[in-house]
Structure formats: C-alpha cells, structure tokens
Design a protein around this motif. Structure first.
Motif, PDB file in Angstrom:
ATOM      1  N   LYS A 155       3.886  -0.999  -5.882  1.00  0.00           N
ATOM      2  CA  LYS A 155       2.859  -1.187  -6.910  1.00  0.00           C
ATOM      3  C   LYS A 155       1.476  -1.281  -6.260  1.00  0.00           C
ATOM      4  O   LYS A 155       0.503  -0.733  -6.767  1.00  0.00           O
ATOM      5  CB  LYS A 155       3.149  -2.461  -7.728  1.00  0.00           C
ATOM      6  CG  LYS A 155       4.434  -2.369  -8.552  1.00  0.00           C
ATOM      7  CD  LYS A 155       4.661  -3.597  -9.416  1.00  0.00           C
ATOM      8  CE  LYS A 155       5.134  -4.819  -8.642  1.00  0.00           C
ATOM      9  NZ  LYS A 155       6.475  -4.680  -8.026  1.00  0.00           N
ATOM     10  N   THR A 156       1.434  -1.975  -5.121  1.00  0.00           N
ATOM     11  CA  THR A 156       0.145  -2.172  -4.464  1.00  0.00           C
ATOM     12  C   THR A 156      -0.506  -0.840  -4.089  1.00  0.00           C
ATOM     13  O   THR A 156      -1.724  -0.687  -4.187  1.00  0.00           O
ATOM     14  CB  THR A 156       0.329  -3.066  -3.221  1.00  0.00           C
ATOM     15  OG1 THR A 156       1.069  -4.213  -3.626  1.00  0.00           O
ATOM     16  CG2 THR A 156      -0.999  -3.506  -2.662  1.00  0.00           C
ATOM     17  N   GLU A 157       0.308   0.120  -3.660  1.00  0.00           N
ATOM     18  CA  GLU A 157      -0.253   1.434  -3.295  1.00  0.00           C
ATOM     19  C   GLU A 157      -0.850   2.125  -4.523  1.00  0.00           C
ATOM     20  O   GLU A 157      -1.857   2.824  -4.419  1.00  0.00           O
ATOM     21  CB  GLU A 157       0.824   2.329  -2.658  1.00  0.00           C
ATOM     22  CG  GLU A 157       1.409   1.783  -1.357  1.00  0.00           C
ATOM     23  CD  GLU A 157       0.373   1.580  -0.247  1.00  0.00           C
ATOM     24  OE1 GLU A 157      -0.600   2.366  -0.201  1.00  0.00           O
ATOM     25  OE2 GLU A 157       0.535   0.630   0.541  1.00  0.00           O
ATOM     26  N   ASP A 171       5.884  -9.703   1.641  1.00  0.00           N
ATOM     27  CA  ASP A 171       6.543  -8.501   2.139  1.00  0.00           C
ATOM     28  C   ASP A 171       6.931  -8.719   3.605  1.00  0.00           C
ATOM     29  O   ASP A 171       6.193  -8.413   4.523  1.00  0.00           O
ATOM     30  CB  ASP A 171       5.568  -7.311   2.003  1.00  0.00           C
ATOM     31  CG  ASP A 171       6.268  -5.971   2.222  1.00  0.00           C
ATOM     32  OD1 ASP A 171       7.518  -5.929   2.212  1.00  0.00           O
ATOM     33  OD2 ASP A 171       5.557  -4.967   2.422  1.00  0.00           O
ATOM     34  N   ILE A 194      10.041  -2.350  -9.712  1.00  0.00           N
ATOM     35  CA  ILE A 194      10.932  -3.300  -9.057  1.00  0.00           C
ATOM     36  C   ILE A 194      10.288  -3.795  -7.763  1.00  0.00           C
ATOM     37  O   ILE A 194       9.339  -3.191  -7.259  1.00  0.00           O
ATOM     38  CB  ILE A 194      12.329  -2.676  -8.775  1.00  0.00           C
ATOM     39  CG1 ILE A 194      12.203  -1.525  -7.773  1.00  0.00           C
ATOM     40  CG2 ILE A 194      12.967  -2.201 -10.081  1.00  0.00           C
ATOM     41  CD1 ILE A 194      13.562  -1.093  -7.225  1.00  0.00           C
ATOM     42  N   THR A 195      10.806  -4.893  -7.227  1.00  0.00           N
ATOM     43  CA  THR A 195      10.213  -5.471  -6.019  1.00  0.00           C
ATOM     44  C   THR A 195      10.260  -4.448  -4.885  1.00  0.00           C
ATOM     45  O   THR A 195      11.297  -3.850  -4.628  1.00  0.00           O
ATOM     46  CB  THR A 195      10.956  -6.752  -5.582  1.00  0.00           C
ATOM     47  OG1 THR A 195      12.351  -6.450  -5.477  1.00  0.00           O
ATOM     48  CG2 THR A 195      10.777  -7.870  -6.582  1.00  0.00           C
ATOM     49  N   ARG A 234      13.653  -5.393   2.360  1.00  0.00           N
ATOM     50  CA  ARG A 234      12.571  -4.500   1.959  1.00  0.00           C
ATOM     51  C   ARG A 234      12.517  -3.267   2.846  1.00  0.00           C
ATOM     52  O   ARG A 234      11.863  -2.296   2.518  1.00  0.00           O
ATOM     53  CB  ARG A 234      11.246  -5.267   1.914  1.00  0.00           C
ATOM     54  CG  ARG A 234      11.276  -6.287   0.763  1.00  0.00           C
ATOM     55  CD  ARG A 234      10.078  -7.178   0.745  1.00  0.00           C
ATOM     56  NE  ARG A 234       8.865  -6.532   0.271  1.00  0.00           N
ATOM     57  CZ  ARG A 234       8.487  -6.478  -0.996  1.00  0.00           C
ATOM     58  NH1 ARG A 234       9.247  -6.987  -1.943  1.00  0.00           N
ATOM     59  NH2 ARG A 234       7.352  -5.909  -1.329  1.00  0.00           N
ATOM     60  N   THR A 258      -1.149   6.351   2.909  1.00  0.00           N
ATOM     61  CA  THR A 258       0.222   6.457   2.413  1.00  0.00           C
ATOM     62  C   THR A 258       0.269   7.586   1.386  1.00  0.00           C
ATOM     63  O   THR A 258      -0.544   7.637   0.472  1.00  0.00           O
ATOM     64  CB  THR A 258       0.633   5.149   1.712  1.00  0.00           C
ATOM     65  OG1 THR A 258       0.310   4.064   2.569  1.00  0.00           O
ATOM     66  CG2 THR A 258       2.108   5.137   1.388  1.00  0.00           C
ATOM     67  N   GLN A 259       1.197   8.459   1.575  1.00  0.00           N
ATOM     68  CA  GLN A 259       1.390   9.518   0.596  1.00  0.00           C
ATOM     69  C   GLN A 259       2.179   8.918  -0.562  1.00  0.00           C
ATOM     70  O   GLN A 259       3.311   8.470  -0.371  1.00  0.00           O
ATOM     71  CB  GLN A 259       2.182  10.651   1.269  1.00  0.00           C
ATOM     72  CG  GLN A 259       2.339  11.892   0.430  1.00  0.00           C
ATOM     73  CD  GLN A 259       1.020  12.625   0.277  1.00  0.00           C
ATOM     74  OE1 GLN A 259       0.247  12.746   1.230  1.00  0.00           O
ATOM     75  NE2 GLN A 259       0.758  13.097  -0.931  1.00  0.00           N
ATOM     76  N   LEU A 260       1.577   8.886  -1.737  1.00  0.00           N
ATOM     77  CA  LEU A 260       2.301   8.307  -2.868  1.00  0.00           C
ATOM     78  C   LEU A 260       3.541   9.137  -3.171  1.00  0.00           C
ATOM     79  O   LEU A 260       3.511  10.362  -3.062  1.00  0.00           O
ATOM     80  CB  LEU A 260       1.397   8.260  -4.114  1.00  0.00           C
ATOM     81  CG  LEU A 260       0.168   7.360  -4.062  1.00  0.00           C
ATOM     82  CD1 LEU A 260      -0.522   7.332  -5.429  1.00  0.00           C
ATOM     83  CD2 LEU A 260       0.526   5.942  -3.640  1.00  0.00           C
ATOM     84  N   GLN A 294       5.019   7.002  -8.114  1.00  0.00           N
ATOM     85  CA  GLN A 294       3.702   6.364  -7.928  1.00  0.00           C
ATOM     86  C   GLN A 294       2.592   7.320  -8.353  1.00  0.00           C
ATOM     87  O   GLN A 294       1.652   6.932  -9.045  1.00  0.00           O
ATOM     88  CB  GLN A 294       3.500   5.984  -6.450  1.00  0.00           C
ATOM     89  CG  GLN A 294       4.337   4.814  -5.983  1.00  0.00           C
ATOM     90  CD  GLN A 294       4.256   4.661  -4.464  1.00  0.00           C
ATOM     91  OE1 GLN A 294       4.300   5.646  -3.717  1.00  0.00           O
ATOM     92  NE2 GLN A 294       4.152   3.423  -3.994  1.00  0.00           N
TER      93      GLN A 294
HETATM   94  P1  ADP Z   1       5.358  -4.036  -4.476  1.00  0.00           P
HETATM   95  O1  ADP Z   1       3.918  -4.466  -4.573  1.00  0.00           O
HETATM   96  O2  ADP Z   1       5.797  -3.166  -5.604  1.00  0.00           O
HETATM   97  O3  ADP Z   1       6.332  -5.147  -4.206  1.00  0.00           O
HETATM   98  P2  ADP Z   1       4.450  -2.854  -2.021  1.00  0.00           P
HETATM   99  O4  ADP Z   1       3.257  -2.110  -2.485  1.00  0.00           O
HETATM  100  O5  ADP Z   1       4.277  -4.130  -1.275  1.00  0.00           O
HETATM  101  O6  ADP Z   1       5.467  -3.074  -3.221  1.00  0.00           O
HETATM  102  O7  ADP Z   1       5.303  -1.814  -1.148  1.00  0.00           O
HETATM  103  C1  ADP Z   1       6.502  -2.205  -0.498  1.00  0.00           C
HETATM  104  C2  ADP Z   1       6.549  -1.548   0.876  1.00  0.00           C
HETATM  105  O8  ADP Z   1       6.692  -0.129   0.728  1.00  0.00           O
HETATM  106  C3  ADP Z   1       5.291  -1.770   1.657  1.00  0.00           C
HETATM  107  O9  ADP Z   1       5.635  -2.054   2.998  1.00  0.00           O
HETATM  108  C4  ADP Z   1       4.543  -0.464   1.524  1.00  0.00           C
HETATM  109  O10 ADP Z   1       3.733  -0.216   2.645  1.00  0.00           O
HETATM  110  C5  ADP Z   1       5.645   0.558   1.415  1.00  0.00           C
HETATM  111  N1  ADP Z   1       5.258   1.731   0.604  1.00  0.00           N
HETATM  112  C6  ADP Z   1       4.691   1.714  -0.622  1.00  0.00           C
HETATM  113  N2  ADP Z   1       4.504   2.963  -1.088  1.00  0.00           N
HETATM  114  C7  ADP Z   1       4.974   3.807  -0.137  1.00  0.00           C
HETATM  115  C8  ADP Z   1       5.070   5.226  -0.017  1.00  0.00           C
HETATM  116  N3  ADP Z   1       4.656   6.029  -0.997  1.00  0.00           N
HETATM  117  N4  ADP Z   1       5.600   5.722   1.120  1.00  0.00           N
HETATM  118  C9  ADP Z   1       6.024   4.907   2.087  1.00  0.00           C
HETATM  119  N5  ADP Z   1       5.966   3.567   2.044  1.00  0.00           N
HETATM  120  C10 ADP Z   1       5.442   3.012   0.956  1.00  0.00           C
END
Ligand code: ADP
Ligand code: ZN
Length: 680
Positions: A172-174, A493, A167-168, A533, A139-141, A145
């Motif tokens: 954040k996980t990335e 998610d 926000i939700t 989402r 995933t490209q941040l 991020q």
């Molecule tokens: P959080 O933990 O903040 O609730 P997630 O990390 O679960 O959010 O991300 C929410 C969704 O967005 C996931 O399906 C994830 O794969 C996607 N996502 C996160 N960062 C990116 C990004 N930079 N580009 C595209 N999709 C992303």
C-alpha cells in the motif's frame, strides 16, 4: 470585499479559547473591511484574551449588556487560509463541540499568547528549502498496485474518497508514494496520517528517500519552536508531504491536494478528551470541502468504511497479494485449556508455542509475541470470598506487577503491596489468575535462556525514543524474540520475523462493547501480518481459551469480507453504527445521591424528547451506570442516543444539552461524545 463600514457600527463575532458554545460580539473602531479569520485582542471578563473573528458585520446587535470594543487588531490579513478556517467551523458543528475547543485544537498555543506577539512581533520565517528529490532505486509497481494508482491519479481534482483494502504487506505504501508524487508535481501538498508514533521512523526513512526536504514530520518529540516552524512552513509553502499522527490533521497545509490515512481502522485516530473528534471523519469533511481525493488504507478496514465502499458511496481498490510474492502465514488456533488438561502442565504459554520458538530460532528467524494484557498476572482472586481484588477508588480489578510485587490500578495509579492475605476476609487464599505480559516474558526467558528477549509495552518504556530504539534494535536483529502489547501489532515491516504468537485475545472478546469482535479480528490479522513478509514458511500461533469463537475461525482464514459482512448484519439488526450514529453523554460525580437526584430531574425531559420522534429515528436509551461504574472515586453514568442516519444531531442537541446543563449542579460533570469508539 471592500465595502465601506461606518466606524461606529461595525461588529465582530469572536471565538475565545474557552470551552463555550457561543461566540462574543465586539465593536470595531477601524475601517478594515473584513476581519474574518483574523485575530483580535479583546476584553473578556476581568482580563483580556486573543480571539478569532468568525464574522464581521453591521447587524444591529440587541443585548442587555454593553458591547465592548476590540482593544487591538492583531492580524489585518487572515492568519489562516479561508478553507482551513471554514473546516474548523465545520468540525465544531459536526461534533457539536464548543467552537473555542475546536479553534484551540486547530491553532497552536503560540498564536493565543499576546505576550509572545509583543515580544516577538515577527515569527521567524521558516527557511524554504529547495526540493531535493532523491532518486531511489524505484520500485516497479505490480499490476494491482499500478491499476489502483492509475485510478487515483485520474481523480486528483475531485472529492474522491477511496478505500485501499490491501492485505498486510501488499505494498500500500508504494501506491501512496506513487500518488503523492503526482500531487507534488502539480505543486500541491499532501497530508499523510499514520496511527502510531512508533511507526514514524520507519515510514520516515522510506518517504525521505523520495521526498527529501519536502517531507515535514510532526511528532511529539518536537520542541515548541520546531512545532511552530512546521506549522508556519505548512501554511506558507506548498509541495510538501506533511506526515504525522492524529493531530497532524490540524496542519494548515497550503494548497492541499491529497489526504492519506494509513491504517484507517486504527482506534488511535479518535481523540477522547477536550475536542472529541475522529481524524478520519474530519479528514473526509476537509477533503470534501477542498474537492480533493482521500485515500483510506487498511488490511482490516473499519466497518464504517467497508459499508460505504459496499454501497458504492466511496471508491474501493484491492491489493489481494503480498508484493514480495510471499503468502500470508498459516494461522493455527491452539486450544490452550485442552492442551493443559492433556499434558497436565503449569505453563502460561502452550507447549507447542515454546517448541516453535526454539525451532524458529534454530532456523535463524526472529519471533514476535503479542500479549493482550499488561502486568504480570491479570488479577488477584480470593478463593475464599470468590472475588477479584478490586481498586478501592475504581470499579475495576487490580493488576499484579511482578516488579516490586505490587498490585496497581491502571485507571487511578492506586498501588499497594501484594500479599497472599485477602484484605476482605483475612484468609490466606489469594491466588493470581490470568496471564499478563510480564508472566509470559518470565516464562519464556526461563525456558529459553539462550535467546535474546526484549519486552515492549507502556510499563517497560517511558519515552518514545526508548520505543524507537527497541524497534530499531529488533529490526537490526539484536533480539531473537520481541514480546509486546498492541504497541508491536501495527504496521511494522520486519523481514526476518517468521513466527508470530498471540496470547490473550479472549479477554478482548469478553468486553461489553459492540466493537469487541471487530477489534479482536483486526488485532489478530494485524499481528499475523508481521510474520513472513519475505518468506514462505512463516507461522502464526494463537493461544485461545475458546477456539470455537467465530472471530478465531474467520481470522484463521484471513476472511475479512465474510467477517465484515456477518458483523454488519448484526449491527444492522441492533441498529448500531454504521447503521446509526451514536451520541454518548457521560455524567461523572462524587456523590451518587446527587447524581440520582439530578437524573430524576432530567428524565421527564428525555421522555418528552423521545415522544417527539419515532423510535426508529431517534432512540434514547436510559441513563445507566457505565460498564466501569466508578473511576477515581467518581461515579460514572451514561446516556446513549441512537440516531438514524440522516437525522441531524443539531436538530435536537441544543435543546437536550440545554436541559442537561441547566438542571445540573456543581460537582456533576457532563461530557458529550459523538460517534464514540468505546463506551466502557
Ligand atoms: P503494506 O503497507 O501494504 O503493508 P508495504 O508497502 O510496507 O506494504 O510493502 C511490503 C513490502 O513489499 C515492502 O518491503 C516493500 O518494499 C515491498 N514492495 C512493495 N511493493 C513492491 C513491488 N511492486 N515490488 C517489489 N517489492 C515491493
Ligand atoms: Zn483505581
């Protein structure tokens, strides 16, 4: 330290696995220079026990009793890393908890069992697996991020607590993954905590893609042996991502380089029995001691961490938009009472909600319905005596369960068959009031017979694997509607959910707890966060009895910052955390008269203690009945002490607990909780 010790004068102070505040001194007949953090086998009372050496010294020991001799030295090198050992000591000190309890929490049962050691002298070495990095379609941040991640990656060798307020669905996980990779590259391990076992499978499959065999997941489904192997792997191997719920914090990770606490605001990080601790607090202590960063992630930060971030005591990073570019769903607060008067219906769920469920289904989307109360209807109410039917053993209302037509107590498991006759006045005037999840489920099933509907709460399932199955099936779109309690509120998610409904938040607001608003606000924002989402047209409908309540207003606009700042003002005025620390001492007993007698004995000491302090520094609120004043026939009282930040609890707690324990009598149970999360 290789200093010479005279055989006859070497002593060890040993912690035994018992809930006692003190350690015990034994003589050692060996010339091993330092047994600190090693295990020894010692006589204790009429038996023998394994203990941990916390100090090895030559001090003159003055005791009235004979000092016994260590019978067997089990480890000649420390079982645990010195930093882990030191952190256990710090933890017990922070919570003023018996050392024995802290050590028992931190070291698996296996290591306390002498028979195991004799049977199986070498614990099987866990196979050390090679790193199998799976390159995922990376995933490209996005810009937000990326900038947060850069900050964190520049602080890898510092104590750097960082609140990641995103926000939700903001990704954040990335960010976690990106920073974790940097830490692993340095050959260090990461500890990654999440609040809820139900979230583990989803997160596991996400992390596995990146970390392969270096991901070590600890959960309650592990066998004793697997658990032991994990623990050993963690202490011998570095470059691991160790993931799990609260108790995974007690992993003796070798070369720990980063701690992440996802959904740091979640109440499941607090343990309320035996060793009472908050994982976030102990993680902060550990990170500070190791001089490593700690990331605290949340869409609704705890007021404690928000306050620290505002005061610039910890770092703060924001992710203000959803990663997928989706907007936060629009939240509507429905005035249920008004609708009911207006439409004159008998539904437990507002008409508009029923309509939206159909509409959402016809658009091919799934719905989630969050209900605050378990059971069928909340309580049985007698119209004649105007009272709610309560449990004979506990001072709480009984809950009606449709299944089997039972009324039951959620505290003591008391059950009885439900009848319309009031057991008190014998009138046939019992009615069911309130709306528990089972009533909602039934109404939705009846009015939407064409939908596939599933319910998930602790009454509907008995094992974690059932929970996992239901969530996975919902993820695979096998159900149209998922109805659940807070079990479904957290971090999931699900991309196809475009309608979220919340019912029963008002009841949460009614609790006699200064954190009630915070918890209700968090719940609303978190459940709403499950919607849309991946879409622009998601909706959140909140059924409210009192839609004017400020929590609904603030949640509706997702205005965490205003909410948090207002709430902090109120806390400051009342000197509640984070502006003070609380110490709650609970007293349980079978006989109220014995408790009263005991209280009159200790009250003068409390007054005396209070007189030593300015009330701004230390405020002893009197001994009062707890909001739930009786559970399982035990009377419950508590004493709450507000302590100004900076005043050390240890300065007075020894004196206080000593007085409380010395005057106590059999049958009175005293427990201490420092920084309690709930006080009902
Ligand atoms: P959080 O933990 O903040 O609730 P997630 O990390 O679960 O959010 O991300 C929410 C969704 O967005 C996931 O399906 C994830 O794969 C996607 N996502 C996160 N960062 C990116 C990004 N930079 N580009 C595209 N999709 C992303
Ligand atoms: Zn009961």
């Amino acid at each position: 330290m290789t200093e010479f010790r005279d055989q006859s004068t070497s002593y060890v102070d040993v912690v035994l696995p018992v809930p006692l505040r003190q350690s015990f001194t034994y003589k050692v007949l060996s010339d091993i220079a330092d047994l600190t953090a090693c295990r020894v086998y010692v006589p204790f009372g009429k038996r023998f026990a394994i203990g941990f050496v916390i100090r090895h010294h030559n001090d003159k020991v003055n005791t009235s009793y004979e000092i016994k001799t260590v019978r067997d030295i089990i480890d000649t090198v420390p079982l645990i890393d010195f930093s882990y050992f030191k952190w256990i000591l710090l933890s017990s000190d922070y919570y003023h908890a018996p050392l024995g309890l802290a050590f028992q929490q931190a070291i698996p049962a296996y290591f306390w069992d002498y028979d195991q050691i004799n049977k199986n002298p070498k614990i099987r070495e866990a196979k050390s697996s090679k790193s199998t990095w799976v390159t995922d379609n990376i995933t490209q941040l996005n810009l937000e991020q990326e900038s947060v991640s850069q900050i964190l990656k520049s602080k890898l060798n510092l104590f750097f607590p960082f609140l990641l307020f995103g926000i939700t669905g903001s990704g954040k996980t990335e960010v976690y993954i990106d920073v974790m990779k940097a830490v692993l590259k340095e050959g260090k391990s990461v500890l990654f905590l999440l609040p809820e076992i139900g979230l583990t499978p989803q997160m596991m499959s996400r992390l596995e893609k990146h970390f392969g065999d270096n991901l070590l997941v600890t959960h309650s489904g592990l066998t004793q042996n697997q658990r032991l192997n994990h623990w050993n792997r963690a202490r011998r191997e570095s470059g691991l991502v160790i993931m799990g719920t609260r108790s995974a914090l007690f992993s003796p990770a070798k070369n720990l380089g980063l701690i992440i606490i996802d959904e740091e605001h979640d109440t499941s990080y607090k343990q309320d029995d035996r060793f009472r601790y908050h994982a976030r607090q102990l993680a902060l202590l550990r990170a500070q001691d190791l001089k490593i960063p700690i990331i605290l992630g949340s869409a609704t930060p705890s007021l404690e961490m928000w306050h620290l971030a505002k005061e610039s005591k910890i770092g703060l990073g924001m992710l203000s938009k959803r990663a997928s570019d989706a907007k936060l769903p629009q939240m509507t607060i429905l005035d249920y009472t008004k609708e009911k008067e207006h439409l004159n219906h008998n539904l437990a769920v507002a008409k508009q909600i029923h309509d939206e469920i159909d509409k959402n289904f016809s658009q091919g989307s799934q719905s989630m319905i969050f209900v605050g109360q378990r059971g069928y209807a909340q309580n049985a109410f007698c119209k004649a005596c105007k009272e709610i039917l309560s449990c004979p053993n506990c001072a709480v209302g009984l809950t009606y369960h449709r299944h089997g037509q039972k009324i039951l107590c959620h505290y003591c498991q008391y059950t009885d068959n439900f009848q319309f006759t009031c057991p008190k006045c014998q009138e046939n005037q019992l009615i069911l009031i309130g709306t528990g999840i089972q009533a909602i489920e039934e109404e939705i099933k009846t009015l939407h017979p064409h939908l596939k509907i599933m319910r998930l709460d602790s009454d509907a399932i008995t094992t974690h694997s059932q929970q996992r199955q239901i969530l996975e099936d919902f993820f695979q779109k096998k159900y149209d509607v998922l109805i659940g309690t807070q079990m479904i509120a957290k971090g999931h998610d699900f991309s196809n959910v475009n309608l979220v409904v919340a019912i029963g938040v008002d009841a949460q607001l009614g609790l006699a707890d200064f954190r009630a608003n915070e918890r209700a606000f968090n719940n609303l924002v978190q459940v709403a966060g499950r919607a849309g989402r991946a879409s622009q047209q998601a909706k959140v409908l909140v059924q409210a009895l009192n839609p004017e309540h400020t929590v609904f207003k603030m949640a509706q606009s997702y205005d965490y910052v205003t909410f948090a700042n207002e709430e902090l003002k109120a806390r400051q005025f009342l000197l509640y955390p984070p502006f003070s620390r609380l110490m709650q001492i609970k007293f349980y007993g079978n006989h109220d008269s014995a408790l009263q007698k005991y209280f009159s004995l200790v009250r003068p000491f409390l007054d005396q203690l209070q007189s030593k302090y300015n009330k701004e520094e230390l405020k002893i609120l009197g001994i009062v009945p707890m909001p739930i004043s009786k559970i399982k026939n035990k009377f419950r009282y508590h004493l709450i002490i507000k302590i100004k930040k900076g005043l050390k609890i240890n300065d007075f707690s020894d004196y206080l607990l000593n007085v409380l324990e010395k005057n106590s009598s059999p049958g009175i149970n005293i427990t201490v909780d420092i920084d309690p999360l709930t006080m009902i």
